[in-house]
Design an enzyme around this catalytic site. Structure first.
Site, PDB file in Angstrom:
ATOM      1  N   HIS A  89      20.412 -32.860  39.769  1.00 33.77           N
ATOM      2  CA  HIS A  89      20.276 -31.490  39.238  1.00 33.77           C
ATOM      3  C   HIS A  89      19.326 -31.447  38.042  1.00 33.77           C
ATOM      4  O   HIS A  89      19.549 -30.705  37.085  1.00 33.77           O
ATOM      5  CB  HIS A  89      21.637 -30.916  38.826  1.00 33.77           C
ATOM      6  CG  HIS A  89      22.588 -30.735  39.965  1.00 33.77           C
ATOM      7  ND1 HIS A  89      22.751 -29.537  40.623  1.00 33.77           N
ATOM      8  CD2 HIS A  89      23.435 -31.601  40.563  1.00 33.77           C
ATOM      9  CE1 HIS A  89      23.670 -29.679  41.579  1.00 33.77           C
ATOM     10  NE2 HIS A  89      24.098 -30.925  41.559  1.00 33.77           N
ATOM     11  N   ASN A 162      28.173 -25.221  43.508  1.00 36.71           N
ATOM     12  CA  ASN A 162      26.930 -25.277  44.281  1.00 36.71           C
ATOM     13  C   ASN A 162      26.793 -24.004  45.114  1.00 36.71           C
ATOM     14  O   ASN A 162      27.730 -23.208  45.196  1.00 36.71           O
ATOM     15  CB  ASN A 162      26.950 -26.478  45.244  1.00 36.71           C
ATOM     16  CG  ASN A 162      26.551 -27.779  44.568  1.00 36.71           C
ATOM     17  OD1 ASN A 162      25.956 -27.787  43.488  1.00 36.71           O
ATOM     18  ND2 ASN A 162      26.881 -28.885  45.209  1.00 36.71           N
ATOM     19  N   HIS A 353      30.891 -29.587  32.584  1.00 40.08           N
ATOM     20  CA  HIS A 353      31.841 -30.654  32.910  1.00 40.08           C
ATOM     21  C   HIS A 353      33.034 -30.043  33.643  1.00 40.08           C
ATOM     22  O   HIS A 353      33.665 -29.127  33.137  1.00 40.08           O
ATOM     23  CB  HIS A 353      32.292 -31.319  31.605  1.00 40.08           C
ATOM     24  CG  HIS A 353      33.155 -32.523  31.782  1.00 40.08           C
ATOM     25  ND1 HIS A 353      33.398 -33.105  33.003  1.00 40.08           N
ATOM     26  CD2 HIS A 353      33.840 -33.273  30.876  1.00 40.08           C
ATOM     27  CE1 HIS A 353      34.193 -34.150  32.831  1.00 40.08           C
ATOM     28  NE2 HIS A 353      34.486 -34.272  31.558  1.00 40.08           N
TER      29      HIS A 353
END
Ligand code: HDE
Length: 719
Positions: A89, A162, A353
């Site tokens: 990413h 995603n 995170h």
């Protein structure tokens, strides 16, 4: 400091009550922003300098002196300007905005940002591609990251998702293997940002759990038209926890209000050259122009007692819960309304995170999620250079932060207490644990078992949902998938790797396997290896009529002699409908119209390309039509838009260019009364007046709302 709330906005109310609002993050950031107007150049130490163009040397032609601290500081800082890019990413674009809850979700979660209708929480979102380096092109075939940081009153909550709802692997221990396989090959670092190579497909063939995700990757979902037009998914099954400690399984979805749309493969490859920043620029421009992208947050809720109701395991991240089985309930809306001020400071340094959760949101034992909960913090320690990166402005919670962490690189806080341990009396026992209603308590799941390395039997079915996805596609989507497999496998050097993948495809669907095999020199399988179960999930297809047309880009091709009424009416009407027309001239500057007036070209045609627009229209005016029809780039522009199944419009003499473009037979209008729409080619004959052009624009806009006219795609257009 003039605004006492800006560094700790959540306590702004002064009543002890946490009060984040949509602007709280923005107010906090204000304390870190720097404007340079009216300032003087200084060193890092604040010493003003009057010369930054020549280094200090002995005489005009002599050696540079070590004592030139300004030179040394300038070069040293520059030498250290780069930080490691994200290991995956790496390329992304971000924006700020807010999330607004539609309703209270208090029955299932104590998460405060979902507690009441109308509550607004600031967010930062970063979209990304996965495999490519930081400087790679936007429009490659890849998964897109969709990571959201909610700055809630209870601390930061990160939904790191995603644009596809499943993943390649089931257990995080396979992640390094998977990423090594898809990244450029180690001997020559080729290919960049592409999965079409041997190591990737070698891995896929040997790791059949990836096959469902591969179907998504070969589909149009991997080629989003815009970040603003993609869905987002949390992928894993998470857990909501309510005030009684009751858990509810939850899958998160982002649903874009502009619909879900993709580019076509040929187009993406051309855009990668014409505008490598295509998706990034699109997001930036939309926000700058006030067309704020919006998504609804959806949840699929599964009561704990239904955990084993499905024919797949909820902990298996290679499976979806079909929306037809558990509907998606839309519980709030996210609006992105502000671009960052500085790419590096904000978009590059933001750190998401999965383990950043708030009370009311918890994990499940999905082994992929468990691995992620370790990985993100770990990678950020090296990427951001130490353990204090949560203090970087973009990452700072708006909730107050007090703990006993001290020291480490880049510590910005100056703790004034003598104690930095717990329990203590010297610091009055602070920071104290607890706090009513605000503390995070891990969900009390009972777990017991032996320590083993073994995949659960319930994870071992790999084909059913790949078949479900295939069955749910429309005919053009299926054709795109077959073409994608053929392209990707066609780049694979080793024939046995191609064959192995075809064997797997034959367990997904026989027709798919045969169609792919025929294009890549592999013997098509004689019969199906597994019967197709025949089930489908309509929610998986992107082809739906009547999507919003707002912000779709329309090229209006013009040259001297263009019909003034047409060009102005087209621009006005199309803009009025929410489209974004741009006049492209054969050269920059003013274009003279039929009545002698001028219109300004927004851009020069040869600096742009049809692939950068959603549709094209050619106004009338005999002289302009002739000039455009003689111009190779203009003719190519129209032919290429046609080839990519876009809406193509032409009015009066402008229709001439259609006969020059190699687009085969289309039905065009011969009179001014009625617009004719033949598979997205919209025309209106000689001399329509302003009012009739309104009809034309309406039909044109309807055609644009279909996104593409797929039945035209098979026409052989050399463009
Ligand atoms: Fe990530 N992933 N990931 N991932 N991921 C990272 O974290 C990882 C996975 C996702 O815009 C890294 O800070 C492991 C699934 C996004 O900054 C790293 C596994 C999903 C982003 C990492 C996965 C994602 C990352 C690299 C398998 C969708 C970009 C830099 C167990 C649900 C966030 C970083 C941004 C980034 C690890 C699988 C989404 C290395 C180990 C599944 C959107 O920590």
């Amino acid at each position: 400091m003039d605004d006492p709330t800006r560094n700790n906005p959540t306590t702004a109310a002064g009543d002890g009550h946490l009060r984040a609002d949509a602007d709280s993050k923005d107010r906090q950031l204000e304390g870190s922003r720097v404007d340079i107007e009216g300032t003087h150049l200084t060193t890092d130490q604040g010493v003003r300098v009057d010369h930054t163009d020549d280094s200090l040397s002995v005489g005009e032609r002599g050696p540079t002196l070590l004592e030139d601290f300004h030179f040394r500081e300038k070069i040293t800082h520059f030498d250290h300007e780069r930080i490691p890019e994200r290991v995956v990413h790496a390329r992304g674009a971000g924006a700020y905005g807010y999330f607004e809850a539609y309703e209270s979700m208090a029955d299932v979660t104590v998460a405060d940002f979902l507690a009441e209708a109308g509550r607004r929480t600031p967010v930062f979102v970063r979209f990304s591609t996965v495999a490519g380096s930081r400087g790679s092109a936007d429009t490659v075939r890849d998964v897109r990251g969709f990571a959201t940081k909610f700055f809630t009153r209870q601390g930061n909550y990160d939904l790191v998702g995603n644009n596809m709802p499943v993943f390649f692997i089931q257990d995080g221990i396979k992640f390094p293997d998977f990423v090594h396989a898809v990244k450029p090959e180690p001997h020559n670092e080729i290919p960049q940002a592409a999965s079409a190579h041997d190591t990737f497909w070698d891995f896929v063939g040997l790791q059949p759990e990836s096959l469902h995700m591969i179907m998504w990757l070969m589909s149009d979902r991997a080629l989003p038209r815009s970040f603003r037009m993609m869905e987002g998914f949390g992928v894993h099954t998470f857990r909501f926890v309510n005030a009684e400690g009751r858990g509810t399984f939850v899958k998160f979805h982002w649903k874009p209000l502009l619909g879900v749309h993709s580019l076509v493969w040929d187009e993406t490859q051309k855009i990668a050259g014409k505008d490598a920043d295509f998706n990034r620029r699109d997001l930036w421009k939309a926000i700058e122009s006030g067309s704020y992208p919006e998504w609804e947050l959806g949840v699929q809720l599964v009561p704990e007692e239904d955990e084993f109701r499905f024919d797949f395991d909820l902990l298996d991240a290679t499976k979806i819960i079909p929306e037809e089985l558990v509907p998606v309930r839309r519980i709030g809306k996210m609006v992105l309304d502000r671009n960052p001020d500085n790419f590096f400071a904000e978009t590059e340094q933001v750190a998401f995170h999965t383990a950043n959760v708030v009370p009311g949101i918890d994990f499940t034992n999905d082994p992929l999620l468990q691995a992620r909960n370790f990985s993100y913090l770990d990678t950020q320690l090296i990427r951001l250079g130490g353990p204090n990166f949560a203090q970087i402005p973009v990452n700072r919670p708006v909730a107050p932060v007090t703990h006993n962490h001290r020291d480490g690189y880049h510590q910005h806080q100056i703790y004034r207490t003598q104690s930095s341990y717990s329990p203590n009396t010297i610091g009055g026992g602070c920071p104290a644990v607890g706090g009513d209603g605000e503390v995070f308590r891990h969900y009390q799941e009972r777990v017991d078992g032996h320590k083993i390395r073994q995949r659960s039997e319930s994870f071992k079915e790999y084909y059913n949902q790949a078949t479900l996805f295939w069955n749910s596609m429309s005919a053009p989507e299926k054709e795109h998938i077959v073409a994608a497999y053929q392209f990707e496998l066609g780049k694979v050097e080793r024939k046995y790797i191609r064959e192995r993948v075809v064997e797997h495809l034959n367990r997904i669907d026989h027709e798919l396997a045969v169609a792919v095999a025929q294009g890549i020199g592999v013997e098509p399988p004689a019969e199906a290896d597994r019967p197709n179960h025949g089930q489908s999930s309509p929610a998986l297809s992107q082809v739906r009529p009547g999507a919003p047309i707002a912000t779709r880009m329309v090229a209006v091709l013009a040259a001297d002699g263009v019909d003034e009424v047409h060009v102005t009416a087209l621009v006005e009407n199309l803009s009025g409908m929410g489209l974004l027309p741009e006049v492209l001239g054969l050269r920059d500057g003013k274009i003279t119209t039929t009545n002698g007036s001028t219109v300004e070209a927004d851009r020069r045609l040869n600096t742009m390309a049809s692939v950068l627009y959603d549709a094209v229209v050619v106004p009338g005016g005999a002289e302009a039509a002739q000039a455009l029809s003689r111009d190779g780039e203009a003719v190519h522009f129209v032919a290429e838009a046609f080839k990519h199944a876009k809406t193509v419009g032409a009015v009066a003499e402008g229709i001439e260019i259609l006969s020059r473009a190699p687009i085969g037979e289309v039905m065009v209008a011969t009179n001014a009364d009625q617009p004719v729409n033949d598979r997205g080619v919209v025309t209106q004959g000689r001399g329509p007046d302003k009012n009739r052009l309104e009809d034309f624009c309406r039909v044109f806009a309807d055609a644009v709302s279909l996104h593409r006219h797929w039945d035209r795609e098979t026409d052989a257009v050399p463009a």
